[in-house]
Design an enzyme around this catalytic site. Sequence first.
Site, PDB file in Angstrom:
ATOM      1  N   ASP A   1       9.715  -1.869   7.151  1.00  9.59           N
ATOM      2  CA  ASP A   1       8.780  -2.647   7.582  1.00  9.59           C
ATOM      3  C   ASP A   1       8.645  -2.840   9.178  1.00  9.59           C
ATOM      4  O   ASP A   1       7.645  -3.015   9.392  1.00  9.59           O
ATOM      5  CB  ASP A   1       9.166  -4.227   7.189  1.00  9.59           C
ATOM      6  N   CYS A  35       0.889  -1.196  -0.108  1.00  8.72           N
ATOM      7  CA  CYS A  35      -0.069  -0.033  -0.028  1.00  8.72           C
ATOM      8  C   CYS A  35       0.935   1.158   0.107  1.00  8.72           C
ATOM      9  O   CYS A  35       0.450   2.233   0.529  1.00  8.72           O
ATOM     10  CB  CYS A  35      -1.002   0.135   1.019  1.00  8.72           C
TER      11      CYS A  35
HETATM   12  C1  OXD Z   1       4.203  -7.901   4.494  1.00  5.55           C
HETATM   13  C2  OXD Z   1       5.677  -7.926   4.165  1.00  5.55           C
HETATM   14  O1  OXD Z   1       3.798  -9.012   3.946  1.00  5.55           O
HETATM   15  O2  OXD Z   1       6.257  -6.772   4.620  1.00  5.55           O
HETATM   16  O3  OXD Z   1       3.652  -7.416   5.464  1.00  5.55           O
HETATM   17  O4  OXD Z   1       6.283  -8.596   3.485  1.00  5.55           O
HETATM   18 MN    MN Z   2       5.148  -6.001   6.271  1.00  6.67          MN
END
Ligand code: OXD
Ligand code: MN
Length: 616
Positions: free
Chosen positions: A284, A267
Site C-alpha cells: 500500500d 484495481c
Molecule cells: C485504500 C486502501 O483505500 O488501501 O486505498 O485501503
Molecule cells: Mn491504498
Amino acid sequence: MSPILDKKNLAKLKALKNRYVEKIIEKYTKLCKPQKVTVLTGSPEDISYIRKLAIKNGEETPLKIPGHTIHFDGYFDQGRDKENTKVLLKKGGTLSKSINTGERNSCLKEIFALLKDSMKGKEMLVLFYCLGPTSSPFSIPALQITDSAYVAHSENILYRQGYQEFKRLKGGNKFFQFVHSAGELENNVSKNYQKKRVYIDLPDNRVLSVNNQYAGNSVGLKKLSLRLAIKKADSEGWLCEHMFIMGARIKEKKRVTYFTGAFPSACGKTSTAMIPGGTIIGDDIAYIKRGGNGRPYAVNVEQGIFGIIENVNSIDDPLIYKALTTPRELIFSNVLVTNGRPYWLGMGKELPKKGVNYAGCWKEGDKDNGGNEILPAHKNARYTIKITELPNADPNLNNPKGVPIAGTIYGGRDSDTSPPVIQAFDWSHGVFIGASLESETTAATLGKMGVRKYNPLANLDFLTIPLGKYLKNHLEFGKKLKHPPQIFQTNYFLKENGQFLNQKVDKKVWLLWMEGRIHNEFGALTTPIGFFPKYEDLVFLFKTIFQRRYKKEEYEKQFALRTNNLLAKLERIEAIFKEEMDIPKLMFRQLEKQKERLLAARKKFPQDSSSPFCFS
Ligand code: OXD
Ligand code: MN
C-alpha cells in the site's frame, strides 16, 4: 497529570522523558474525558491486552478458526470518506482544485467540539508506533490516541511497534500524532456518522478523526499518516507514495528485481504485489529515498495488509486464501458471518442465505431504507493480517536500508483505452503516464462506483501539496538518480462487449515482461504512447508460465492502439492540467508530443484502432 492515569501507566509515559508526548496526552484527556487512560508499550502483555479488549468491548467477535475475529463498521462508514476529510489551511491558503480543504481555525474549533467528552465512560488507549522499519533513516515515530481497541488491534498487526523509537527521540518533537474517537456508539458502531470528520493539520503534524471506525478513516498510521508524510517528503526531498513494493523473482537466474506500483485501491494492487513466484514487501504505502549509489531505495511504511477481500479465492489468490482459512491472528471486517464462519463476495463458494453482516441480522433479499438490496458482504469488506503470516513475505521486509527499486508500475481500472502493459520512453514520459492516470471508481471510497476519475499516481486522494509541486518533485527526484527505475503502465480491465479481454492471472506475464525489459532481455515495438511487448515474446511467456497458446487475435485486440480514445483521454488530461496551478512545463510538453505522435499515427492508419503489428 490527571488521576485517571494510574501509577503503572504514568511510569510508562514518564519513561519516555518526552514533554511533548505528555502535553498531548494531557490535552486530550482533558478534552475527551475518558474514564481511564492506558499506555501501551508494545510489550507482548500489552499486545495481548488489546486483543482481549477488542473482544471485551464487543468491537470484535471471535470466529471458529483460532485467532480470527470479525469487526463491523457502521452501514454508512464502509469506505474512505473523501467529503469529510480535509486538509486544513490558513485563511486564504490554496492547494490543488481536487484537494478537499478547510479553513484551519474554524475546522479545529469544529473538531475539538466534536471530540469534547467523546470518550466519556470509555478507555483512552495511548500507543506508540514506527512508520517504516525501526532504527532506519526512513523511520517516523507516530503517537496514536484512540478509544477504539479495534483501531489499536489493527495497528498492532499493521505497524511496527515504536515505544523504543520514542525513547530514541530524546525528548524531541519529530513525530506524527493521531487522535481518534469513534464517538458515541450504538450497537458498537459510531452513531453520529453524519458528524464524521477527518482533519489533517499539517503545521502540528497531526490528524484528528472522529465519529468513524472504518480503518481508512480511523487508523492514523494508514491513510492519515500518508497525508502528513507527503508533506514531510516534499520538504525533505524524498517521495511518499501510494505504492506496493514487491520482488519479481527468476529462480533459474537467481535474480530478484524490485518493483513499486501505484494503483487506485481495488484495481489489482495487492494481487500484483502477490503475483505467484514473487515476494511481497508491502501492498500500500512506500517511502522512497535516493541511495548513495544513485538508485532509489524503498521501504514499506507498514508490516501488514488491510486488504480487500472481494474475489479472493483459492484459484486467483491461493496464498491469501490459504492464510484467511487457517489459524493465525487476523481480523475480518464487513464480511458475512454464519455459524462463526466468514463469507465474502467472489470467494468461490456459494454464500449462506442468512447471517450477520454490516447491516446487522441479514437474510437474502433484505433491502436498506433507500430500497437498495443489501449484499451478503460489503464490496469493500477487508482482512487485516501481518505480512509475515504469508509464505511469500520478502526477506528484506524489515531491512532498515530498504530495497533498490528497478521498476515502477502505474495501473488503473480502464475498460476502453490503455493496453494491458506498456513501457514509458524515459523517466519524464513515465511521470507523465503516472500523472495522466484515470480509473473507474470502486467501493474503497464512499460514492458512486464505476465513474471514470482522474487519479494521478493513484495518490490524488492523499495529496497535501499542490499537484504541480508533487509532479515537479517526481521529475526532480528522477533527474538526480543515476539509475532511475523503468516506468510501466498496466491495465487489467480492458473490455470488449462487456467481457474482460484478459484473465486475472495474465498479470504474471506482464510482470515478467517488465522484468525482462529491465534486464534487456526482450525487444519492444515503438508506438505513439510507449514501448509495447512484441508478439513473439508474449507467446514465449504465456507458454513458459501457463503452457498456454497465446493467439495472434488476442494480441491484436489487447494491444490495439485505440487512437481516438487515447486522444480523447489527452484532451481530458489537458483540461485538468490547465485548471491546476503550476503543472510543470515538461508535463505539457510530454502531452503535446504524445498528441502529435497519435495524430501522425491516425493519419497513417485512419481506423479507430490500429493493430500493434503496424509498429516496429
Ligand atoms: C485504500 C486502501 O483505500 O488501501 O486505498 O485501503
Ligand atoms: Mn491504498
